[in-house]
Design a protein around this motif. Sequence first.
Motif, PDB file in Angstrom:
ATOM      1  N   ILE A   1       0.574  -1.206  -0.196  1.00 34.23           N
ATOM      2  CA  ILE A   1       0.037  -0.132  -0.097  1.00 34.23           C
ATOM      3  C   ILE A   1       1.073   1.031   0.131  1.00 34.23           C
ATOM      4  O   ILE A   1       0.573   2.371  -0.533  1.00 34.23           O
ATOM      5  N   GLU A   2       1.655   1.081   0.790  1.00 34.11           N
ATOM      6  CA  GLU A   2       2.973   2.360   1.062  1.00 34.11           C
ATOM      7  C   GLU A   2       3.407   2.664  -0.308  1.00 34.11           C
ATOM      8  O   GLU A   2       3.771   3.564  -1.399  1.00 34.11           O
ATOM      9  N   ARG A   3       3.744   1.341  -0.929  1.00 29.17           N
ATOM     10  CA  ARG A   3       4.701   2.012  -2.408  1.00 29.17           C
ATOM     11  C   ARG A   3       3.569   2.284  -3.242  1.00 29.17           C
ATOM     12  O   ARG A   3       3.839   3.008  -4.247  1.00 29.17           O
ATOM     13  N   GLU A   4       2.223   1.790  -3.532  1.00 26.30           N
ATOM     14  CA  GLU A   4       1.299   1.953  -4.465  1.00 26.30           C
ATOM     15  C   GLU A   4       0.961   3.273  -3.535  1.00 26.30           C
ATOM     16  O   GLU A   4       1.154   4.524  -4.973  1.00 26.30           O
ATOM     17  N   ARG A   5       1.418   4.461  -3.444  1.00 26.58           N
ATOM     18  CA  ARG A   5       0.973   5.630  -2.220  1.00 26.58           C
ATOM     19  C   ARG A   5       2.266   6.559  -2.747  1.00 26.58           C
ATOM     20  O   ARG A   5       2.107   6.966  -3.559  1.00 26.58           O
ATOM     21  N   LEU A   6       3.606   5.698  -2.764  1.00 33.64           N
ATOM     22  CA  LEU A   6       4.335   6.603  -3.292  1.00 33.64           C
ATOM     23  C   LEU A   6       4.316   6.708  -4.716  1.00 33.64           C
ATOM     24  O   LEU A   6       4.677   7.534  -5.329  1.00 33.64           O
ATOM     25  N   ASP A   7       4.132   5.858  -5.085  1.00 37.86           N
ATOM     26  CA  ASP A   7       4.203   5.720  -6.528  1.00 37.86           C
ATOM     27  C   ASP A   7       3.621   6.833  -7.498  1.00 37.86           C
ATOM     28  O   ASP A   7       3.170   7.234  -8.295  1.00 37.86           O
ATOM     29  N   TYR A   8       2.204   6.354  -6.432  1.00 38.78           N
ATOM     30  CA  TYR A   8       0.625   7.433  -6.692  1.00 38.78           C
ATOM     31  C   TYR A   8       1.467   9.255  -6.874  1.00 38.78           C
ATOM     32  O   TYR A   8       0.178  10.027  -8.005  1.00 38.78           O
ATOM     33  N   LEU A   9       2.129   9.350  -6.018  1.00 42.74           N
ATOM     34  CA  LEU A   9       2.409  10.592  -5.313  1.00 42.74           C
ATOM     35  C   LEU A   9       3.726  11.284  -6.739  1.00 42.74           C
ATOM     36  O   LEU A   9       3.258  12.198  -7.023  1.00 42.74           O
ATOM     37  N   GLU A  10       4.380   9.855  -6.759  1.00 48.56           N
ATOM     38  CA  GLU A  10       5.302  10.204  -7.778  1.00 48.56           C
ATOM     39  C   GLU A  10       4.771  11.006  -9.246  1.00 48.56           C
ATOM     40  O   GLU A  10       5.171  11.380  -9.984  1.00 48.56           O
ATOM     41  N   LYS A  11       3.542   9.546  -9.559  1.00 50.58           N
ATOM     42  CA  LYS A  11       2.692  10.231 -10.952  1.00 50.58           C
ATOM     43  C   LYS A  11       2.344  11.617 -10.699  1.00 50.58           C
ATOM     44  O   LYS A  11       2.338  12.214 -11.692  1.00 50.58           O
ATOM     45  N   SER A  12       0.966  12.126  -9.816  1.00 51.73           N
ATOM     46  CA  SER A  12       0.503  13.160  -9.289  1.00 51.73           C
ATOM     47  C   SER A  12       1.827  14.260  -9.320  1.00 51.73           C
ATOM     48  O   SER A  12       1.508  14.926 -10.308  1.00 51.73           O
ATOM     49  N   ARG A  13       3.120  14.486  -8.602  1.00 51.28           N
ATOM     50  CA  ARG A  13       3.915  15.793  -9.100  1.00 51.28           C
ATOM     51  C   ARG A  13       4.561  15.651 -10.889  1.00 51.28           C
ATOM     52  O   ARG A  13       4.922  16.463 -11.114  1.00 51.28           O
ATOM     53  N   LYS A  14       4.594  14.512 -11.296  1.00 47.50           N
ATOM     54  CA  LYS A  14       5.136  14.677 -12.714  1.00 47.50           C
ATOM     55  C   LYS A  14       3.857  14.953 -13.747  1.00 47.50           C
ATOM     56  O   LYS A  14       4.875  16.083 -13.900  1.00 47.50           O
ATOM     57  N   PHE A  15       2.722  14.369 -13.433  1.00 45.92           N
ATOM     58  CA  PHE A  15       1.941  15.413 -14.068  1.00 45.92           C
ATOM     59  C   PHE A  15       1.064  16.997 -14.168  1.00 45.92           C
ATOM     60  O   PHE A  15       1.555  17.737 -14.650  1.00 45.92           O
ATOM     61  N   GLU A  16       1.414  17.275 -12.417  1.00 45.28           N
ATOM     62  CA  GLU A  16       1.294  18.858 -11.938  1.00 45.28           C
ATOM     63  C   GLU A  16       2.761  18.986 -13.067  1.00 45.28           C
ATOM     64  O   GLU A  16       2.305  20.490 -13.206  1.00 45.28           O
ATOM     65  N   ASP A  17       3.827  18.668 -12.738  1.00 35.37           N
ATOM     66  CA  ASP A  17       5.270  19.194 -13.683  1.00 35.37           C
ATOM     67  C   ASP A  17       4.639  19.063 -14.920  1.00 35.37           C
ATOM     68  O   ASP A  17       4.811  20.951 -15.647  1.00 35.37           O
ATOM     69  N   ARG A  18       4.269  18.441 -15.866  1.00 32.97           N
ATOM     70  CA  ARG A  18       3.424  18.348 -17.245  1.00 32.97           C
ATOM     71  C   ARG A  18       2.467  19.444 -17.179  1.00 32.97           C
ATOM     72  O   ARG A  18       2.931  19.989 -17.956  1.00 32.97           O
ATOM     73  N   LEU A  19       1.822  19.872 -16.175  1.00 31.27           N
ATOM     74  CA  LEU A  19       0.845  20.696 -16.475  1.00 31.27           C
ATOM     75  C   LEU A  19       1.229  21.935 -16.488  1.00 31.27           C
ATOM     76  O   LEU A  19       1.065  23.584 -17.501  1.00 31.27           O
ATOM     77  N   LYS A  20       2.137  22.814 -15.758  1.00 29.83           N
ATOM     78  CA  LYS A  20       2.974  23.823 -15.474  1.00 29.83           C
ATOM     79  C   LYS A  20       3.488  23.958 -16.972  1.00 29.83           C
ATOM     80  O   LYS A  20       3.695  25.365 -17.036  1.00 29.83           O
ATOM     81  N   GLU A  21       4.007  22.932 -17.127  1.00 28.06           N
ATOM     82  CA  GLU A  21       5.042  23.484 -18.618  1.00 28.06           C
ATOM     83  C   GLU A  21       4.112  23.424 -19.947  1.00 28.06           C
ATOM     84  O   GLU A  21       4.417  24.900 -20.410  1.00 28.06           O
ATOM     85  N   LEU A  22       2.969  23.032 -19.410  1.00 24.11           N
ATOM     86  CA  LEU A  22       2.323  23.107 -21.500  1.00 24.11           C
ATOM     87  C   LEU A  22       1.763  24.553 -20.379  1.00 24.11           C
ATOM     88  O   LEU A  22       0.693  25.715 -21.599  1.00 24.11           O
ATOM     89  N   LYS A  23       0.736  25.121 -19.096  1.00 24.08           N
ATOM     90  CA  LYS A  23       0.497  26.595 -18.903  1.00 24.08           C
ATOM     91  C   LYS A  23       2.044  27.940 -19.579  1.00 24.08           C
ATOM     92  O   LYS A  23       0.990  28.488 -19.860  1.00 24.08           O
ATOM     93  N   SER A  24       3.120  27.123 -18.877  1.00 17.82           N
ATOM     94  CA  SER A  24       4.278  28.262 -19.410  1.00 17.82           C
ATOM     95  C   SER A  24       4.351  28.630 -21.095  1.00 17.82           C
ATOM     96  O   SER A  24       4.542  29.309 -21.890  1.00 17.82           O
TER      97      SER A  24
END
Length: 550
Positions: free
Chosen positions: A511-534
């Motif tokens: 569960i902890e591993r999947e949660r960390l994976d989810y947080l990592e993917k969320s961070r990557k998606f947020e970075d990608r969204l910021k790049e698109l907005k810029s």
Amino acid sequence: MSIRGLKKKQPKTFKVRIITVDAEMEFSCEMKWKGKDLFDLVCRALGLRETWFFGLQYTMKGMCTWLKMDKKVLDQEIPKEDPISFHFLAKFYPEKVEEELLQEITQHLFFLQVKKQILDEEIYCSPEATVLLASYAVQAKYGDYDPNFHEPGFLAHDELLPKRVLRQYQLTAEMWEEKITAWYAEHRGIARDEAEMNYLKIAQDLEMYGVNYFPIAQNKNHTDLLLGVDAKGIHIYSINNRFSPNKSFEWSSIRNISCSEKELTIKPLDKKAEVFKFFSSQLKVNKLIFQLCIGNHDLFMRRRKVDSIEIQQMKAQAREEKARKKMESQRLAREKQLREEAERAKEELERRLFQLEDEARQANEALLRSQEAAELLAEKAQIAEEEAKLLAQNAAEAEQERQRLELTALKSKEEKRLMEQKMREAELIAVKLVKESDRRAKEAEHLKQDLHEAREAERKAKQKLLDITRLNYPHKYPQYSPGDSRDANFDKGSIKLDLKDIDLKRLSFEIERERLDYLEKSRKFEDRLKELKSEIHALKLEEKQAGLCS
């Protein structure tokens, strides 16, 4: 004779002041002179030949009296003053002014006296007639009307209308002047003597013209009538009506007039007619009435006789003078007409000359304007040529700019398409993230539920194991509290618990591993969204700059 004797000697002359309607004269008279001597002196000074109309009047004790011609001046009851004042006035009036007034001076004196009587309201005149009479008086004084010379207000200091007429109508002085001037303008060409004669011809038709009024009574106690004496006869009026006589006695119908003290008797020519008697307040009044009656009757009879040689000569001279004046007037009228025509011709020539000068000036100005226009057009042509070159250059630059803008527009379109594609991708990623988030949330909920169920199963298993141990080995194991049962779990069933703990740890780790994976993917998606907005923001800025440049 000694000097003292000369000083004591009385002076042989006395001074007299003669006042006419428009002038004053002084004379030195001899002590022995009669009234006729003084009267003849005044007439000679005035150049007057029609003496029978006039007399010398003086005022004594408030009563107007005429100087007697056949008595010495100083023997009459005259004012004791130095000089003695007499008014030279018309005593008798003609029946027809145009036929009887031959001399211009006679006519002028009558005009002035009648005008004064109308203004002083001694002769009643209707408002309409007063305006017409005033216009003839203005013609006699000022001559022909000239609007350039006779400006508004030129009659402001002239007395032309009776005060009764001015009070009767609520008109200003300017309004009265306008009415008088309207008539005055129509009298153009009328000479002074003719204007005065026209004035007198209108005035002689007025009811009170030439009438001398005296208060009388038909008995000794009451004064209830007026007696009027004029050129046509004797008239009896009521005390409040001086216009229409109650009774008249024509001179031709009177046989005799007699005067005795305060009584005066009129006997008609018809012996069957009633004799009229009346009384006056004073003997002097009776004598004055009698005097006026005699004078008017004499003139009445003279008019109906053949003219004397003197009158015939005067009439002939008057006709000659009138013809001469008429010819002179016609000559002056012709000269005036010729002068006016010459002035009009001169004005026309001056106007034509001014017009030609104006046309020449306008032609010179037009020529100057044409030259200035030609120079201006040449300058404008040069400026237009330079502007054409500049426009051509601007056109080439505009074409280059247009091509650049077209390229920019194409680039902008491509960038816009890419931006829209990236926006769509971002939207898809966001949707995907939302879905993944929902899925992970559901999985986490399931895992939590599984964990809770596993812990509940573990608790139940431990309780069940404890219960079994107590039942199988009661002598070996004392009673423990619920807290001690957990210690027993570690001793007796260590294998089973260890296995269960291993499963739980593994599950928690996953569960902890999947949660960390989810947080990592969320961070990557947020970075990608910021790049698109810029990138989208940068594209928008470029698009705005491109719009400003175009």
